[in-house]
Write an enzyme that holds these catalytic residues in place. Structure first.
Site, PDB file in Angstrom:
ATOM      1  N   ASP A  90       0.863  -1.178   0.000  1.00 35.96           N
ATOM      2  CA  ASP A  90       0.000   0.000   0.000  1.00 35.96           C
ATOM      3  C   ASP A  90       0.901   1.230   0.000  1.00 35.96           C
ATOM      4  O   ASP A  90       2.119   1.120   0.108  1.00 35.96           O
ATOM      5  CB  ASP A  90      -0.911  -0.018   1.234  1.00 35.96           C
ATOM      6  CG  ASP A  90      -0.142   0.258   2.511  1.00 35.96           C
ATOM      7  OD1 ASP A  90      -0.561   1.104   3.285  1.00 35.96           O
ATOM      8  OD2 ASP A  90       0.916  -0.371   2.691  1.00 35.96           O
ATOM      9  N   ASP A 265      -8.213  -7.374   0.202  1.00 37.08           N
ATOM     10  CA  ASP A 265      -7.317  -7.548   1.344  1.00 37.08           C
ATOM     11  C   ASP A 265      -8.113  -7.230   2.606  1.00 37.08           C
ATOM     12  O   ASP A 265      -8.998  -6.345   2.574  1.00 37.08           O
ATOM     13  CB  ASP A 265      -6.090  -6.618   1.246  1.00 37.08           C
ATOM     14  CG  ASP A 265      -6.346  -5.284   1.931  1.00 37.08           C
ATOM     15  OD1 ASP A 265      -6.848  -4.372   1.251  1.00 37.08           O
ATOM     16  OD2 ASP A 265      -6.057  -5.164   3.156  1.00 37.08           O
ATOM     17  N   CYS A 303     -13.550 -29.120   6.425  1.00 37.26           N
ATOM     18  CA  CYS A 303     -12.323 -28.364   6.166  1.00 37.26           C
ATOM     19  C   CYS A 303     -11.111 -29.299   6.124  1.00 37.26           C
ATOM     20  O   CYS A 303     -10.961 -30.172   6.963  1.00 37.26           O
ATOM     21  CB  CYS A 303     -12.124 -27.301   7.248  1.00 37.26           C
ATOM     22  SG  CYS A 303     -10.683 -26.258   6.954  1.00 37.26           S
ATOM     23  N   CYS A 305      -7.923 -28.192   6.253  1.00 36.48           N
ATOM     24  CA  CYS A 305      -6.717 -27.494   6.713  1.00 36.48           C
ATOM     25  C   CYS A 305      -6.020 -28.305   7.800  1.00 36.48           C
ATOM     26  O   CYS A 305      -6.584 -29.223   8.399  1.00 36.48           O
ATOM     27  CB  CYS A 305      -7.075 -26.098   7.226  1.00 36.48           C
ATOM     28  SG  CYS A 305      -7.521 -26.001   8.978  1.00 36.48           S
ATOM     29  N   CYS A 308      -7.892 -28.476  11.201  1.00 42.32           N
ATOM     30  CA  CYS A 308      -9.107 -29.298  11.224  1.00 42.32           C
ATOM     31  C   CYS A 308      -8.820 -30.778  11.006  1.00 42.32           C
ATOM     32  O   CYS A 308      -9.605 -31.636  11.413  1.00 42.32           O
ATOM     33  CB  CYS A 308     -10.092 -28.819  10.163  1.00 42.32           C
ATOM     34  SG  CYS A 308     -10.774 -27.201  10.569  1.00 42.32           S
ATOM     35  N   HIS A 334      -6.392 -22.006   9.856  1.00 41.92           N
ATOM     36  CA  HIS A 334      -7.775 -22.347   9.483  1.00 41.92           C
ATOM     37  C   HIS A 334      -8.483 -21.177   8.801  1.00 41.92           C
ATOM     38  O   HIS A 334      -9.093 -21.345   7.730  1.00 41.92           O
ATOM     39  CB  HIS A 334      -8.591 -22.775  10.707  1.00 41.92           C
ATOM     40  CG  HIS A 334     -10.036 -22.881  10.369  1.00 41.92           C
ATOM     41  ND1 HIS A 334     -10.568 -23.958   9.666  1.00 41.92           N
ATOM     42  CD2 HIS A 334     -11.060 -22.004  10.538  1.00 41.92           C
ATOM     43  CE1 HIS A 334     -11.855 -23.744   9.438  1.00 41.92           C
ATOM     44  NE2 HIS A 334     -12.187 -22.553   9.969  1.00 41.92           N
TER      45      HIS A 334
HETATM   46  O1  LIG Z   1      -9.329   4.456   0.567  1.00 43.46           O
HETATM   47  C1  LIG Z   1      -8.366   3.765   0.924  1.00 43.46           C
HETATM   48  N1  LIG Z   1      -7.113   4.062   0.474  1.00 43.46           N
HETATM   49  C2  LIG Z   1      -6.031   3.318   0.876  1.00 43.46           C
HETATM   50  N2  LIG Z   1      -6.124   2.288   1.700  1.00 43.46           N
HETATM   51  C3  LIG Z   1      -7.349   1.932   2.214  1.00 43.46           C
HETATM   52  C4  LIG Z   1      -7.431   0.855   3.134  1.00 43.46           C
HETATM   53  C5  LIG Z   1      -6.206   0.046   3.541  1.00 43.46           C
HETATM   54  C6  LIG Z   1      -6.262  -1.302   2.840  1.00 43.46           C
HETATM   55  N3  LIG Z   1      -5.400  -2.285   3.518  1.00 43.46           N
HETATM   56  C7  LIG Z   1      -3.995  -1.959   3.500  1.00 43.46           C
HETATM   57  C8  LIG Z   1      -3.191  -2.988   4.263  1.00 43.46           C
HETATM   58  C9  LIG Z   1      -1.737  -2.784   3.949  1.00 43.46           C
HETATM   59  C10 LIG Z   1      -0.880  -3.788   4.688  1.00 43.46           C
HETATM   60  C11 LIG Z   1      -1.140  -3.784   6.174  1.00 43.46           C
HETATM   61  C12 LIG Z   1      -2.581  -3.856   6.540  1.00 43.46           C
HETATM   62  C13 LIG Z   1      -3.470  -2.910   5.757  1.00 43.46           C
HETATM   63  C14 LIG Z   1      -8.682   0.545   3.678  1.00 43.46           C
HETATM   64  N4  LIG Z   1      -9.041  -0.380   4.614  1.00 43.46           N
HETATM   65  C15 LIG Z   1     -10.374  -0.238   4.786  1.00 43.46           C
HETATM   66  N5  LIG Z   1     -11.122  -0.941   5.664  1.00 43.46           N
HETATM   67  C16 LIG Z   1     -10.498  -1.874   6.607  1.00 43.46           C
HETATM   68  C17 LIG Z   1      -9.943  -1.140   7.767  1.00 43.46           C
HETATM   69  C18 LIG Z   1      -8.855  -1.476   8.483  1.00 43.46           C
HETATM   70  C19 LIG Z   1      -8.579  -0.593   9.543  1.00 43.46           C
HETATM   71  C20 LIG Z   1      -9.475   0.434   9.631  1.00 43.46           C
HETATM   72  S1  LIG Z   1     -10.640   0.289   8.396  1.00 43.46           S
HETATM   73  N6  LIG Z   1     -10.888   0.722   3.981  1.00 43.46           N
HETATM   74  C21 LIG Z   1      -9.840   1.236   3.292  1.00 43.46           C
HETATM   75  C22 LIG Z   1      -9.760   2.289   2.372  1.00 43.46           C
HETATM   76  C23 LIG Z   1      -8.512   2.652   1.845  1.00 43.46           C
HETATM   77 ZN   LIG Z   2      -9.842 -25.800   9.012  1.00 46.33          ZN
END
Ligand SMILES: O=c1[nH]cnc2c(CCNCC3CCCCC3)c3[nH]c(NCc4cccs4)nc3cc12
Ligand SMILES: [Zn+2]
Length: 371
Positions: A90, A265, A303, A305, A308, A334
């Site tokens: 990201d 993700d 499952c 895995c 399980c 799991h």
């Molecule tokens: O507009 C966005 N722009 C950029 N990133 C966003 C993310 C992070 C996505 N996961 C990154 C990962 C990169 C590697 C490490 C972990 C994250 C979002 N996550 C969520 N909801 C889940 C949420 C998680 C926490 C608060 S809301 N909405 C999101 C919206 C955006």
């Molecule tokens: Zn399992």
């Protein structure tokens, strides 16, 4: 590099192959989240065993620790963490914007204080691209501003227009750095269909190898997220991957695939596993519930895995109660295996042109609720 091959459509659901520098991935795909360069409680071998195709790296955290000078010695993240398949990173922005003591956000970028050593740091589209180039991730995300779900129309439009200017700057920096990987743009626009379209059109004019849907799963009511997905489905460009950021529950994954999402993700399968909240085909199980104390059955009879096929609910209950690390490991194996299995089943259902039937059966099975 990114080559996108669309094999089949079933309604808005799509079955495709995305070829990246570190290999091909079959979509729809769920991407396990690694935060400090590891998917918590999982070894790379565990990830291979559950057929993980691509994982996420966290730019913000890796930038702070171990720092780029370490990762640079390894030629990027792959050799440092021992994962030779694709990685998506990201931009680092989402973490920084959610930092409470974030000093200031300007057109130029975002200044903030390192929670680790108090250093004053600055993140801009150009710096995010430099960091992700050092990480050498297969998919790079533009720096964007995740607009709050309850933003007014005016606020959301102002925010999406800055994200479009940052998209332009991200792409220019990505090209100047001669980054050989793939850059994705991120759609904003909060809960306004006209703004979502304005954001998408702006990104398509700039040109990206993939398109992400941002600004969702940030506290808005679930029906609002689903309304935005229904609005976006007919607009999304057919010839490139669609990535829904931060989503979601098993039900959300199915709804997303049904509306044209190819990549997901979410921290839920890994975070919930460590909290003893386990997903199964027939509903969720809270393993800390005393009802499991004498239960010799596996979590999920269907499952395959490692957890399980080798252990009982009674043992998983015990491990959770005493806080054994093995509990976190088995629960994570799991949950991630379950997410990979439903993605595989959706890929197969789309290939066979029977996604709607699979979707109906999935919801019927899951309706038994939380145990
Ligand atoms: O507009 C966005 N722009 C950029 N990133 C966003 C993310 C992070 C996505 N996961 C990154 C990962 C990169 C590697 C490490 C972990 C994250 C979002 N996550 C969520 N909801 C889940 C949420 C998680 C926490 C608060 S809301 N909405 C999101 C919206 C955006
Ligand atoms: Zn399992």
């Amino acid at each position: 590099m990114l080559n996108f091959t669309l094999h089949k459509k079933d309604g808005y659901a799509r079955r495709a192959t995305v070829e990246l520098n570190h290999g091909k991935i079959e979509t729809p795909v769920f991407m396990p989240v690694g935060t400090y360069g590891s998917v918590k409680a999982m070894t790379p071998q565990n990830l291979h065993d559950i057929n993980a195709q691509i994982i996420l790296g966290n730019t913000y955290h890796l930038w702070l620790r171990p720092g780029l000078e370490v990762i640079e010695q390894f030629g990027g993240l792959h050799d440092f963490i021992g994962w030779n398949k694709p990685i998506l990173t990201d931009s680092g922005g989402f973490q920084v914007f959610s930092l409470s003591d974030m000093r200031k956000l300007t057109e130029e970028g975002c200044t903030f204080k390192s929670p680790i050593n108090g250093d004053k740091l600055f993140l801009s589209p150009e710096i995010s691209m430099q960091i992700q180039t050092v990480l050498n991730s297969d998919i790079v995300m533009q720096l964007d501003e995740c607009t709050e779900g309850n933003a007014s129309h005016a606020e959301a439009q102002k925010s999406l227009q800055m994200s479009l200017r940052w998209a332009e700057r991200s792409k220019r920096a990505f090209e100047d750095l001669r980054n050989p990987n793939a850059l994705f743009g991120i759609i904003q626009g909060a809960m306004y269909e006209d703004l979502r379209e304005e954001s998408l059109r702006g990104l398509e004019d700039i040109g990206f190898k993939g398109i992400a849907i941002g600004g969702l799963s940030v506290g808005e009511p679930k029906p609002e997220m689903y309304r935005m997905l229904r609005a976006l489905a007919p607009m999304l460009p057919e010839n490139k991957p669609h990535y829904l950021m931060g989503v979601g529950t098993p039900e959300d994954l199915v709804y997303g695939v049904a509306h044209g999402v190819d990549m997901f993700d979410c921290v839920m399968p890994t975070r919930n596993a460590r909290n003893g909240w386990l997903f199964t085909r027939f509903g969720d199980i809270k393993i800390k519930n005393a009802k499991h104390r004498h239960d010799k059955r596996p979590l999920d009879e269907s499952c395959t895995c490692y957890a399980c096929t080798h252990f009982s609910r009674a043992y998983l209950y015990h491990l959770h109660k005493v806080g054994e690390i093995l509990g976190a490991q088995l629960n994570t194996i799991h949950n991630l295996h379950f997410y990979q299995v439903i993605m595989q089943e959706m890929r197969d259902a789309i290939d066979a042109g029977r996604f709607a039937d699979w979707q109906a059966q999935f919801h019927e099975n899951r309706a038994r609720g939380t145990d």
